[in-house]
Write an enzyme that holds these catalytic residues in place. Structure first.
Site, PDB file in Angstrom:
ATOM      1  CB  ALA A  82      -3.212 -18.885 -31.971  1.00 13.88           C
ATOM      2  CG  ASN A  83      -7.696 -21.655 -34.149  1.00 12.30           C
ATOM      3  OD1 ASN A  83      -8.156 -20.920 -35.010  1.00 12.30           O
ATOM      4  ND2 ASN A  83      -8.240 -21.782 -32.936  1.00 12.30           N
ATOM      5  NE  ARG A  84      -2.431 -23.851 -40.263  1.00 11.18           N
ATOM      6  CZ  ARG A  84      -1.144 -23.503 -40.361  1.00 11.18           C
ATOM      7  NH1 ARG A  84      -0.840 -22.260 -40.665  1.00 11.18           N
ATOM      8  NH2 ARG A  84      -0.200 -24.379 -40.139  1.00 11.18           N
ATOM      9  CB  SER A  85     -10.119 -19.398 -37.046  1.00 14.93           C
ATOM     10  OG  SER A  85     -11.253 -18.606 -37.277  1.00 14.93           O
TER      11      SER A  85
END
Ligand code: CTP
Length: 397
Positions: free
Chosen positions: A208-211
């Site tokens: 995943a990523n931090r968005s």
């Protein structure tokens, strides 16, 4: 003729010492030609007499869900309003509005209306700064409610600090601004993507990523307020802005499929989402077990959705990309603009404080394919959305 002339405004007055200033707000709205219906909470009666408001406004003051001529005063007032203002908005009313606890006429009207709402909080500094109040305001803002922050100055009891009701002239100016907000995106279909994609490793783990998705939701909300038909392809679970249709996606592949289906009917596509650039080549069946040792995860590139849209762009379609960078902002952003055949790229330096992923604020530079550029210094994501859509309207001529 002023923007306020002939407009039906519900002025909600909650129980705070600043209720007396709301009398001035009422007078100014009426002077500007608005039809003003005042709703006072029971507590507001402790600060100002209803006769004062009745004498100044366009009809007698409303307070109860039960003592009106109409059996359903909240829907009558809410449906006929062009704008609802709450001044002062107390911590209790903000909480009830955010959670839908419509126990009195004012909150029931707020829940029943489809008109734009402007809330003007006023309370002691300690209350204003309390996370419960700020969280409720964040929820309301995300739903498109306009918040006119209080000013700093003298408060009741001789204290001083943030929490004083905005000056009546500012409240009236904000009301005029909300009512005058143009519907300059009417007739356009705007597709927005929001959030980070999640690429499965096994049945429980993802890359995943931090968005947070907040910037995409803000773009969708503002486009809908400006009259566009808005479809939001989202990977996150945030309150859906009024008038926006949400299509859920989780992976880059799902997002691509949703966006590609919508693209032929889209006039404007804003790719705010943080799409993973790489995904595991294969997803393990079930859950990988620790006892089997650390897995070797082989990655492959995901399809670049935006580049695909750029290659297939129709005449008249406006394509907006984002560039989250940590260095060489301008050259990286301009490279994306050209490489992906975009009309506009919105670049932010995500290493700067308060900017980008997870924050409620952002600071961006918008580069246009026509050569122009516009910088928006640290501001709310909503404000960045307004600038972005101003540029979209401008390039579409
Ligand atoms: N994007 C996309 N599909 C991907 C990756 C990104 O549509 N698989 C979109 C994003 O939504 C964003 C823009 O492309 O609007 C910028 O993404 P980014 O990954 O920063 O661009 P790249 O050129 O792929 O990345 P890099 O910084 O690695 O050059």
């Amino acid at each position: 003729m002023s923007t306020l002339s002939g407009r039906r405004i519900v002025l909600g007055v909650a129980g705070g010492i600043a209720a007396y200033k709301s009398v001035e707000v009422c007078r100014r709205l009426v002077d500007a030609g608005a039809h003003v219906s005042v709703i006072m909470t029971e507590d507001a009666h402790r600060f100002v007499g209803p006769v004062t408001f009745s004498a100044l406004s366009s009809e007698r003051v409303h307070t109860s869900l039960w003592d009106d001529d109409s059996a359903i005063p909240h829907t009558r007032l809410g449906q006929s309003a062009d704008l609802v203002i709450v001044a002062p908005a107390t911590a209790r009313v903000l909480s009830a509005y955010a959670t839908g606890y419509s126990a009195d006429l004012l909150v029931a009207t707020l829940i029943a209306t489809r008109a734009p709402v402007l809330v003007c909080p006023a309370m002691h500094t300690e209350m204003w700064e309390h996370p419960s109040v700020q969280d409720n305001l964040a929820v309301l803002r995300a739903r498109g409610v306009r918040v006119l922050d209080p000013e700093s100055g003298r408060l009741a009891g001789g204290d001083s600090g943030a929490g004083r009701l905005a000056d009546p002239a500012r409240i009236v100016a904000a009301a005029a601004e909300v009512l005058g907000a143009s519907r300059d995106m009417e007739g356009l279909h705007v597709v927005v993507t929001a959030g980070g994609t999640r690429e499965p490793i096994d049945a429980v783990r993802v890359i995943a990523n931090r968005s947070s998705g907040k910037q995409g939701y803000a773009v969708a909300a503002v486009a809908a307020e400006r009259g566009a038909r808005v479809t939001l392809v989202s990977t996150v679970d945030l309150p859906v802005p009024p008038g926006v249709t949400v299509v859920c996606a989780e992976t880059a592949a799902q997002m691509k499929s949703a966006v590609d289906t919508l693209a032929p009917s889209a006039d404007v596509i804003v790719m705010t989402a943080a799409v993973a650039d790489f995904r595991p080549v294969r997803t393990a069946d079930g859950k990988l077990k620790k006892r089997d040792g650390a897995p070797e995860i082989v990655l492959e590139p995901t399809p670049d959705i935006l580049a695909g849209l750029g290659a297939a762009k129709r005449p008249g379609q406006t394509l907006v990309g984002f560039a989250a960078e940590t260095d060489d902002l301008e050259s990286n952003a301009l490279d994306k603009l050209r490489r992906k055949n975009l009309d506009m790229v919105v670049a932010n330096d995500v290493s700067a404080p308060g900017v980008g992923f997870g924050h409620d604020t952002n600071a961006v530079t918008i580069y246009l394919s026509t050569g122009g550029q516009k910088s928006v210094s640290l501001a709310s994501k909503r404000s960045v959305a307004v600038h972005l859509l101003d540029s979209v309207v401008q390039v579409r001529g």
